[in-house]
Write an enzyme that holds these catalytic residues in place. Structure first.
Site, short mmCIF file in Angstrom:
data_model
loop_
_atom_site.label_atom_id
_atom_site.label_comp_id
_atom_site.label_asym_id
_atom_site.label_seq_id
_atom_site.Cartn_x
_atom_site.Cartn_y
_atom_site.Cartn_z
N ASP A 1 -2.78 15.11 15.90
CA ASP A 1 -2.25 16.24 16.67
C ASP A 1 -3.06 17.48 16.35
O ASP A 1 -3.63 17.62 15.27
CB ASP A 1 -0.78 16.49 16.33
N PHE B 1 13.70 14.21 11.04
CA PHE B 1 12.36 13.71 11.31
C PHE B 1 12.42 12.49 12.23
O PHE B 1 11.59 12.34 13.13
CB PHE B 1 11.65 13.37 10.00
N SER C 1 0.86 -1.18 0.00
CA SER C 1 0.00 0.00 0.00
C SER C 1 0.90 1.23 0.00
O SER C 1 2.08 1.16 0.35
CB SER C 1 -0.95 0.01 1.20
N GLU D 1 1.24 5.61 0.71
CA GLU D 1 0.68 6.74 1.42
C GLU D 1 1.11 8.05 0.79
O GLU D 1 2.28 8.23 0.44
CB GLU D 1 1.12 6.71 2.88
N HIS E 1 3.68 -0.98 3.80
CA HIS E 1 3.01 0.31 3.58
C HIS E 1 4.09 1.36 3.37
O HIS E 1 4.86 1.65 4.29
CB HIS E 1 2.15 0.66 4.79
#
Length: 284
Positions: free
Chosen positions: A99, A206, A6, A8, A256
Site C-alpha cells: 500500500d 484489525f 516461520s 514474522e 507462519h
C-alpha cells in the site's frame, strides 16, 4: 513430527525497540523457525529498518527474509533493493503489492504483485525463493472471489514458489481455497498465516478492517472478558491452538506466525501444540 514454522516481525523504530526485538527473537528461536520475515512499510517507508532487522537475524544464524512491496517503486529502485538483499546473503523474499502511505498519491512502475514477481525472476533468475500473499477469505479490495483467485494464480504463473495466507480463524475457508487451487492445477504450498490473540480490541478492529472473519462465538467470548487480559490470552491461545491442530490434521504444510514483535502469545500456542516452549518461557 512438527511442521515447519516461520515467524514474522516488523522493523523497530527506536534503539529500545531494536533491543526488545532481539530479546523476543532469542525466546522464539526455541521453536527452531525455518526463517524469520520482516515487514516492509507502505511505499517502502521502513526499508532501511527492514534491512537492518534482516541483517541482525542473519547474524544470529537464522534465515532472514525481507518483505518487498512494489507500489510506489520504480524498476530501478527494486533492482537496487534486490542487489542489496543479494549482497546481504538473503535467499528468500516475500513479494507483495503493498500500500501507499496516506496522501502519497499513485505512482511507481508496478501495479500488481504478479508484476513484481515477474520482475524479480527476470532480474535474478532462481536466486530467491519467492513467497506471495494469499487470501482464503478474499482480499478486501477484490471485486469478487473469482477475480481474487485469478490474481493469485497470476502470481504463481509469474514465478512464485510458495504462498503465505492472511490470518484467519475459519479453517474451512483455507481448505476450500486450497481445493480450488488444486482444481486449477496450482500446486504451490499454501502456508497458513497464524495470528495469536493478545489484545481483543485491537485484533477485532484489525480483523474488521482487513476482512478476516472472527467467528461470533469467539468475538462474544473475547468481549465478555472485558479488561481481563489474562483470560483473553489464555482463551486466545486455546482458540488458535485448536485452529492449528485442525490445519495440521488437514494437511497444512507449515505455519507462519504473525508475532507482532512479542514472544509469549506464539509460545503459548506452540506449547499447547506440543512443539516447544515452557511455562517459564511464556512468563519472560
Amino acid at each position: 513430527m512438527n511442521l515447519p514454522l516461520s515467524l514474522e516481525f516488523f522493523p523497530p523504530k527506536t534503539t529500545e525497540g531494536v533491543a526488545k526485538l532481539a530479546a523476543v527473537r532469542a525466546q522464539l528461536y526455541a521453536l527452531s523457525p525455518e526463517y524469520c520475515s520482516v515487514t516492509f512499510g507502505a511505499g517502502g517507508s521502513t526499508q532501511d529498518g527492514t534491512l537492518d532487522a534482516v541483517r541482525a537475524i542473519l547474524a544470529e544464524g537464522v534465515a532472514g527474509v525481507p518483505h518487498l512491496s512494489c507500489i510506489g517503486q520504480t524498476r530501478a529502485s527494486i533492482a537496487e533493493r534486490l542487489r542489496v538483499y543479494r549482497d546481504a546473503g538473503v535467499r528468500r523474499i516475500v513479494a507483495l503489492r503493498g500500500d501507499l502511505p496516506s496522501g502519497y498519491g499513485m505512482g511507481g512502475e508496478f501495479r500488481y504483485a504478479s508484476d513484481l514477481v515477474a520482475f524479480i525472476r527476470a532480474e535474478t533468475g532462481t536466486h530467491f525463493t519467492l513467497a506471495v500473499a494469499a487470501y482464503p477469505e478474499m482480499h478486501p479490495q477484490a471485486r469478487s472471489p473469482q477475480d481474487d483467485m485469478n490474481a493469485f494464480v497470476a502470481k504463481v504463473q509469474a514465478g512464485a514458489d510458495v504462498a503465505i495466507t492472511q490470518y484467519f480463524f475459519n479453517a474451512d475457508a483455507y481448505f476450500r481455497f486450497v481445493d480450488e487451487l488444486r482444481q486449477r492445477g496450482i500446486d504451490v504450498p499454501v502456508v497458513p498465516g497464524i495470528m495469536p490473540i493478545t489484545n481483543a480490541t485491537q485484533m477485532l478492529r484489525f480483523s474488521d478492517n482487513c476482512g478476516a472473519e472472527v467467528p461470533r462465538w469467539v468475538r462474544t467470548r473475547l468481549q465478555g472478558f472485558g479488561d481481563d487480559t489474562a483470560s483473553i490470552k489464555d482463551f486466545g491461545a486455546d482458540v488458535v491452538a485448536g485452529l492449528c491442530q485442525r490445519l495440521r490434521d488437514g494437511g497444512a504444510p507449515g505455519f507462519h506466525f504473525y508475532t507482532l514483535n512479542q514472544a509469549m502469545a506464539t509460545l503459548q500456542v506452540c506449547r499447547r501444540m506440543g512443539w516447544a516452549g515452557s511455562a517459564a518461557d511464556e512468563r519472560r
